[in-house]
Design a protein around this motif. Sequence first.
Motif, PDB file in Angstrom:
ATOM      1  N   TRP A  22       0.814  -1.222   0.000  1.00 21.06           N
ATOM      2  CA  TRP A  22       0.000   0.000   0.000  1.00 21.06           C
ATOM      3  C   TRP A  22       0.845   1.268   0.000  1.00 21.06           C
ATOM      4  CZ3 TRP A  22      -4.930  -0.212  -1.143  1.00 21.06           C
ATOM      5  CH2 TRP A  22      -5.740  -1.268  -0.737  1.00 21.06           C
ATOM      6  N   TRP A  25      -0.098   4.127  -2.305  1.00 22.14           N
ATOM      7  CA  TRP A  25      -1.391   4.704  -1.918  1.00 22.14           C
ATOM      8  C   TRP A  25      -1.221   5.642  -0.731  1.00 22.14           C
ATOM      9  CZ3 TRP A  25      -6.626   3.068  -3.379  1.00 22.14           C
ATOM     10  CH2 TRP A  25      -6.645   2.170  -4.453  1.00 22.14           C
ATOM     11  N   THR A 246      -4.769  -2.924  -7.423  1.00 22.83           N
ATOM     12  CA  THR A 246      -4.241  -2.004  -6.404  1.00 22.83           C
ATOM     13  C   THR A 246      -2.722  -1.875  -6.447  1.00 22.83           C
ATOM     14  OG1 THR A 246      -4.125  -3.760  -4.745  1.00 22.83           O
ATOM     15  CG2 THR A 246      -6.149  -2.449  -4.814  1.00 22.83           C
ATOM     16  N   TRP A 251      -2.672   1.377 -10.780  1.00 27.25           N
ATOM     17  CA  TRP A 251      -3.168   1.584  -9.405  1.00 27.25           C
ATOM     18  C   TRP A 251      -3.626   3.005  -9.150  1.00 27.25           C
ATOM     19  CZ3 TRP A 251      -1.352   5.197  -6.016  1.00 27.25           C
ATOM     20  CH2 TRP A 251      -0.117   5.785  -6.323  1.00 27.25           C
ATOM     21  N   ALA A 255      -6.880   4.506  -7.172  1.00 22.97           N
ATOM     22  CA  ALA A 255      -6.714   5.325  -5.971  1.00 22.97           C
ATOM     23  C   ALA A 255      -7.358   6.699  -6.137  1.00 22.97           C
ATOM     24  CB  ALA A 255      -5.227   5.471  -5.650  1.00 22.97           C
ATOM     25  N   CYS A 258     -11.003   6.505  -5.687  1.00 25.99           N
ATOM     26  CA  CYS A 258     -11.340   6.434  -4.256  1.00 25.99           C
ATOM     27  C   CYS A 258     -11.306   7.820  -3.625  1.00 25.99           C
ATOM     28  CB  CYS A 258     -10.351   5.521  -3.541  1.00 25.99           C
ATOM     29  SG  CYS A 258     -10.455   3.771  -3.988  1.00 25.99           S
TER      30      CYS A 258
END
Length: 267
Positions: A22, A25, A246, A251, A255, A258
Amino acid sequence: MTEPTKPPVVFIHGLWLHASSWEPWIELFAQAGYQASAPTWPGEASTVAQTRENPDAVADFGIEEVTDHFRKVIDGLGVRPIVIGHSFGGLFAQKLLGEDLAAGAIGIDAAQIKGVLPLPLSALHSTLPVFKSPANLHKAVSLTAEQFRYSFGNAIEQPESDELHERWTVPSPGKPLFQAAAANFSLHSPAKVDTDLAPRGPLLLIAGGKDHTVPEVITKSTAKQYRHSSAVTDVTTFADRGHSLTIDGGWREVATTCLTWLGAQGL
């Protein structure tokens, strides 16, 4: 006028990926003003290499044990966070939202919760490395590069799939998959989510149209479980993406979607 403080963000990974996957992100969300973190699962070491060296440390943790681990993480924050989960992380995000422990949640290719009935053949094939032996209920299981290619990397080129496998994959407990598979036959399954809770924070479910592990039909069936709740439940599909969405080269698009959705929800 002071800008309202944004809730913290907790990222939860699924099976076979390490929490450090992650990192991109976390950096992007930090740029957007969020304080974000990606806690490890129980038994998971702080690095990919260390986790691979001791697979027994992550074995035999089930859905309830992992959920409780993240309940304690949230309790330590002192405020309800936004929870974003991928695969089984998406299931945990929904459980936490259903317990009103999260201000909002996003489930990306979320594993099936109790009540979801479709079970496509590709999903069965993706989980075969675990289900091929009943003993894997209490063991940690790793994916070969070939298995990862089918389960995660089918929508990207093989060199990228192989690189992602080498960079991010770790052994994971088999127990959550056995529990999810038996959920609809168990009255008190740990895969049960309170889908009727209202009011609750908003929920976004994201599907990959080419996902072998959690096909789009599972995500759409999951959304239907929330039909009796008046709270926001949205669904977005990336038609050309697989389970690696992800961590692969696309990715950032996921992201950014989101972040845009969180902004629209006042989060």
